[in-house]
Design an enzyme around this catalytic site. Structure first.
Site, PDB file in Angstrom:
ATOM      1  N   GLU A  39       0.818  -1.228   0.000  1.00  0.00           N
ATOM      2  CA  GLU A  39       0.000   0.000   0.000  1.00  0.00           C
ATOM      3  C   GLU A  39       0.849   1.275   0.000  1.00  0.00           C
ATOM      4  O   GLU A  39       0.660   2.162   0.836  1.00  0.00           O
ATOM      5  CB  GLU A  39      -0.959  -0.015   1.204  1.00  0.00           C
ATOM      6  N   GLU A  41      -5.516  -8.414  -0.268  1.00  0.00           N
ATOM      7  CA  GLU A  41      -6.183  -8.058   1.000  1.00  0.00           C
ATOM      8  C   GLU A  41      -7.650  -7.821   0.713  1.00  0.00           C
ATOM      9  O   GLU A  41      -7.986  -6.918  -0.069  1.00  0.00           O
ATOM     10  CB  GLU A  41      -5.573  -6.813   1.634  1.00  0.00           C
TER      11      GLU A  41
HETATM   12  O1  AHR Z   1      -5.033  -5.941   7.089  1.00  0.00           O
HETATM   13  C1  AHR Z   1      -4.931  -4.802   7.874  1.00  0.00           C
HETATM   14  C2  AHR Z   1      -4.217  -3.662   7.164  1.00  0.00           C
HETATM   15  O2  AHR Z   1      -5.029  -3.204   6.132  1.00  0.00           O
HETATM   16  C3  AHR Z   1      -2.920  -3.977   6.493  1.00  0.00           C
HETATM   17  O3  AHR Z   1      -1.837  -3.925   7.357  1.00  0.00           O
HETATM   18  C4  AHR Z   1      -2.809  -2.899   5.457  1.00  0.00           C
HETATM   19  O4  AHR Z   1      -2.068  -3.309   4.345  1.00  0.00           O
HETATM   20  C5  AHR Z   1      -4.242  -2.561   5.134  1.00  0.00           C
HETATM   21  O5  AHR Z   1      -4.501  -1.218   5.156  1.00  0.00           O
END
Ligand code: AHR
Length: 502
Positions: A173, A292
């Protein structure tokens, strides 16, 4: 009454499903590692301190790949601190979650744990506060057998054979202002391309994931993808997508419609990849890694307060969302959406796996238990392997507060040629009406219904806990299969898995 007609034809093949779409994620965050997968002294701990009760649940989910060690955590991670004799490891401050990382559990322990979990590692490198050299050192430590410094260092730590980690994420990210070492698209694109080039020079067998946007709402989406891919396209294999969903407005109907936004997100990223491909006259097609995804909103406010008011704790309770029935339905809808894009979506990680926005929860002084979302993921991982068939579904529609023409029934079918089985996954997301569902399975001659599993409930807010599972699958028998036409009534707000075989 809501209704849908589906055609399930073995010749309408979309793509072979990459099993890695049933991946997950373990970050050094909250109680994911400590008191989650690792808790020496717990009655169920094995000789390595791994909780066997958790391992059993992870193995049941059959998760083929697990992203590690972050997430936001990776952007200030010094991997060298997490290897070697435990007694010599130094604690570090984790700035992402404002906690204290003891480094008692590190890379070597995770590699051992993933083996026991029958899984593989998707490793992320720190492109936030570190760069090319550190990524190379880590790769050498993990994958090489070259009698060189980091390869020898691994051996001196008692690990003779390389870990051979195949999949690597180039940071996490990096478009997010919250990220340690946040970068502009141009800055990230250049760094990621040079890191990728160097890493593939060291080990040409690896696959690399370029960072896409942190979520679909980012103001820089999809310009971030276009700009960064201009730099990285030739050297990487995937681009990442991240997105979390919530129902803060307490509007179930609109919550269930959110996979319409997910569809658009996926299409936009594919279009952007293909635009860069065309611009570069490239022959290579870039695939998607949705590394994610989940529902995440229940515990956000209390987490922010915890990090703000009580920083630098070891393994605090963070991101421990307790999932309700409607969250399980959304997770089912997301999985169906992924299967419908199996031609381009090759990896996905349910974020996360244990305690932190997770399907599996633990009690520090007790057992492990399954959240509501455990079940749709289990069913998809278990029965969603093989070939995704083109989704030919004609469904009635409705509007919700922020979405139009929302299909009542979302469904997809998966054909497992080896097992001679075909499975329909379907959600009735109409919150008011049961739906008449008809599937034409005539091309699967001689098949019968092996099993019809469902999640059904009238209480959208019901949850599971250590004391009992209020949400768990039921078996259904009220259906008909006649002359290759399957019919049933799907309950409103239900998850349905219909398995056919010989
Ligand atoms: O999964 C929780 C968080 O969400 C992770 O660390 C990040 O990559 C995202 O914003």
């Amino acid at each position: 009454m809501a209704k849908a007609k589906m055609i399930v034809d073995k010749d309408f093949k979309l793509a072979k499903i990459d099993k890695r779409i049933y991946g997950s994620f373990i970050e050094h965050l909250g109680r994911a590692v400590y008191n989650g997968i690792y808790q020496p002294g717990h009655p169920s701990a094995d000789e390595d301190g791994f909780r066997k009760d958790v391992l059993e649940l992870v193995k049941e989910l059959d998760v083929p790949i697990i992203r590690y060690p972050g997430g936001n955590f990776v952007s200030n991670f010094f991997w060298e601190d997490s290897v070697g004799p435990k007694g010599e490891r130094k604690p570090r401050l984790d700035l992402a979650w404002r906690t204290l990382e003891t480094n008692e559990f590190g890379l070597g322990e995770f590699a051992k744990w993933t083996k026991k979990a029958n899984s593989e590692i998707m490793m992320a490198v720190n492109l936030g506060t570190r760069g090319i050299a550190d990524a190379l050192n880590l790769l050498e430590y993990c994958n090489l057998d070259t009698n060189s410094y980091y390869s020898d260092l691994r051996k001196s730590h008692g690990v003779k054979e390389p870990y051979n980690i195949k999949t690597w994420c180039l940071g996490n990210e990096m478009d997010g202002p919250w990220q340690m070492g946040h970068k502009t698209a141009t800055e990230y694109g250049r760094l990621a391309a040079e890191t990728a080039k160097a890493m593939k020079t060291m080990d040409s067998s690896i696959e690399l994931v370029s960072c896409g946007s942190s979520n679909v709402e980012m103001p820089t989406f999809p310009e971030w993808e276009a700009t960064t891919l201009e730099e990285t396209y030739d050297y990487v294999d995937y681009i990442s997508l991240h997105n979390y969903y919530g129902n803060a407005e307490n509007d179930t109907e609109d919550f269930f419609a959110k996979t319409q936004d997910l569809e658009r997100f996926i299409h936009t990223v594919i279009a952007t990849c293909d635009y860069v491909k065309a611009k570069k006259r490239s022959k290579k097609t870039l695939n998607l890694s949705f590394d994610e995804w989940n529902v995440w909103f229940h515990a956000m406010a209390s987490d922010n307060e915890e990090m703000e008011k009580r920083p630098w704790q070891i393994a605090p309770h963070l991101l421990e969302d307790i999932y309700d029935y409607e969250d399980a339905i959304l997770v089912g809808l997301i999985l169906i959406t992924f299967l419908k894009h199996a031609d381009r979506l090759k990896m996905a990680c349910l974020a996360q796996l244990v305690n932190v926005i997770a399907p599996i929860m633990t009690e520090n002084d007790g057992g492990a238990w399954k959240q509501t979302i455990y079940y749709p993921f289990l069913h998809a991982s278990k029965y969603g392997r093989g070939i995704a068939l083109q989704s030919v579904v004609n469904s009635t529609k409705h509007d919700s507060a922020k979405h139009e023409d929302v299909t009542d029934i979302e469904s997809v079918a998966v054909y497992n040629e080896e097992k001679d089985e075909v499975t329909i996954f379907a959600v009735n997301r109409n919150i008011k009406e049961d739906a008449l569902f008809e599937a034409d399975v005539r091309s699967f001659e001689g098949y019968r219904v092996l099993e019809y599993i469902a999640l059904e409930n009238d209480d959208m807010k019901i949850v599971n806990s250590i004391t009992g599972e209020k949400v768990s699958p039921i078996g259904r028998t009220d259906y008909e299969l006649k002359d290759g036409i399957f019919t049933t009534t799907m309950k409103k707000c239900s998850w349905n898995v219909i398995r056919f075989g010989k």
